[in-house]
Design a protein around this motif. Structure first.
Motif, PDB file in Angstrom:
ATOM      1  N   THR A  34       0.801  -1.216   0.000  1.00 45.60           N
ATOM      2  CA  THR A  34       0.000   0.000   0.000  1.00 45.60           C
ATOM      3  C   THR A  34       0.841   1.276   0.000  1.00 45.60           C
ATOM      4  O   THR A  34       0.290   2.373  -0.071  1.00 45.60           O
ATOM      5  N   GLN A  38      -2.842   1.851  -3.780  1.00 44.11           N
ATOM      6  CA  GLN A  38      -3.975   1.711  -2.883  1.00 44.11           C
ATOM      7  C   GLN A  38      -5.258   1.508  -3.685  1.00 44.11           C
ATOM      8  O   GLN A  38      -5.357   1.951  -4.835  1.00 44.11           O
ATOM      9  N   LEU A  63      -1.352   8.921  -3.324  1.00 42.87           N
ATOM     10  CA  LEU A  63      -2.160   7.826  -2.808  1.00 42.87           C
ATOM     11  C   LEU A  63      -3.408   8.373  -2.136  1.00 42.87           C
ATOM     12  O   LEU A  63      -3.365   9.401  -1.457  1.00 42.87           O
TER      13      LEU A  63
END
Length: 257
Positions: A34, A38, A63
């Motif tokens: 992540t 994401q 992100l």
């Protein structure tokens, strides 16, 4: 083992023109790392992009601001193998100015559903630490039957090079009475293959496991972590296998036979 996070998009995204203010609880997916990729419901409206669909965000664009996979297909329609390729690391001059140097995407759709799976890296090198596999889908199931079985014809993506021979194909069997998902997939030359071991089908329609194994050009890998999800009334399935080395991580998806 890299961080593996299962996410359900249940948050509000606020903004003017480009962001949605709708709640998108049905989008569920996961990323093997992540810090690079994401997964959540898409938030961006504009151009080919629509909010509220299965989405993805990457570190190059920030992100947490997801765009929809359906919109990304406008930049690269699926090839003859059903895979969408976006190669903005090497061919950034061919991309719109706002899309230059985004990295290399290989992703595919499960049937005609808003369910997607694939891989991303900064350079297209699956041995790089940025190599990340993922899945993202709308209309995620929240429960599963407690009896019966179903089989799924699945395709796996690992270091896709534009050829059918680089894809993995196989069958997974869901035994809802035993609450297990089993099966394997391999490429046509049998130079690489992944078996998910015996993964658990959870009551919320997610799948988790920790005993996947595989073979890649003579190298055996074990202890892979499985994350997956059923969608559309168990009609569709998508997930990933996360091994200790990024080059072996594999995403998969398929529909019920």
């Amino acid at each position: 083992m890299k961080k593996l996070q299962l996410v359900s998009a249940m948050t509000f995204a606020f903004g003017a023109l480009t962001l949605s203010n709708a709640t998108n609880a049905a989008v569920v997916g996961a990323s093997s790392n992540t810090s690079h990729v994401q997964i959540a419901a898409s938030e961006v409206n504009g151009g080919p992009h629509t909010s509220g669909l299965a989405g993805i965000s990457i570190e190059a664009t920030g992100l947490g601001t997801e765009v929809d996979f359906q919109g990304l297909t406008a930049y690269s329609p699926a090839d003859t193998n059903g895979v969408n390729q976006l190669n903005y690391a090497y061919d950034s001059e061919e991309a719109p100015a706002t899309h230059a140097s985004l990295g290399v995407f290989n992703f595919a759709q499960v049937g005609t559903s808003d369910v997607w799976f694939g891989e991303w890296s900064k350079t297209g090198d699956n041995t790089a630490t940025s190599h990340t596999v993922y899945y993202s889908g709308a209309n995620a199931d929240t429960s599963v039957p407690t009896s019966g079985t179903a089989t799924y014809a699945v395709v796996g993506i690992n270091n896709y090079d534009g050829t059918a021979a680089s894809l993995l194909n196989g069958t997974f069997t869901a035994d809802f009475g035993a609450a297990t998902l089993t099966g394997g997939m391999s490429n046509s030359s049998l130079t690489k293959g992944v078996n998910i071991g015996t993964a658990n089908i959870n009551s919320d329609a997610s799948v988790t496991g920790s005993n996947a194994y595989g073979a890649f050009n003579g190298t055996t890998v074990t202890g892979g972590t499985v994350s997956a999800q059923f969608y559309n009334g168990q009609a569709d399935l998508a997930g990933l296998v996360d091994f200790a080395g990024t080059q072996y991580d594999t995403a998969f998806g398929g529909s019920k036979d």
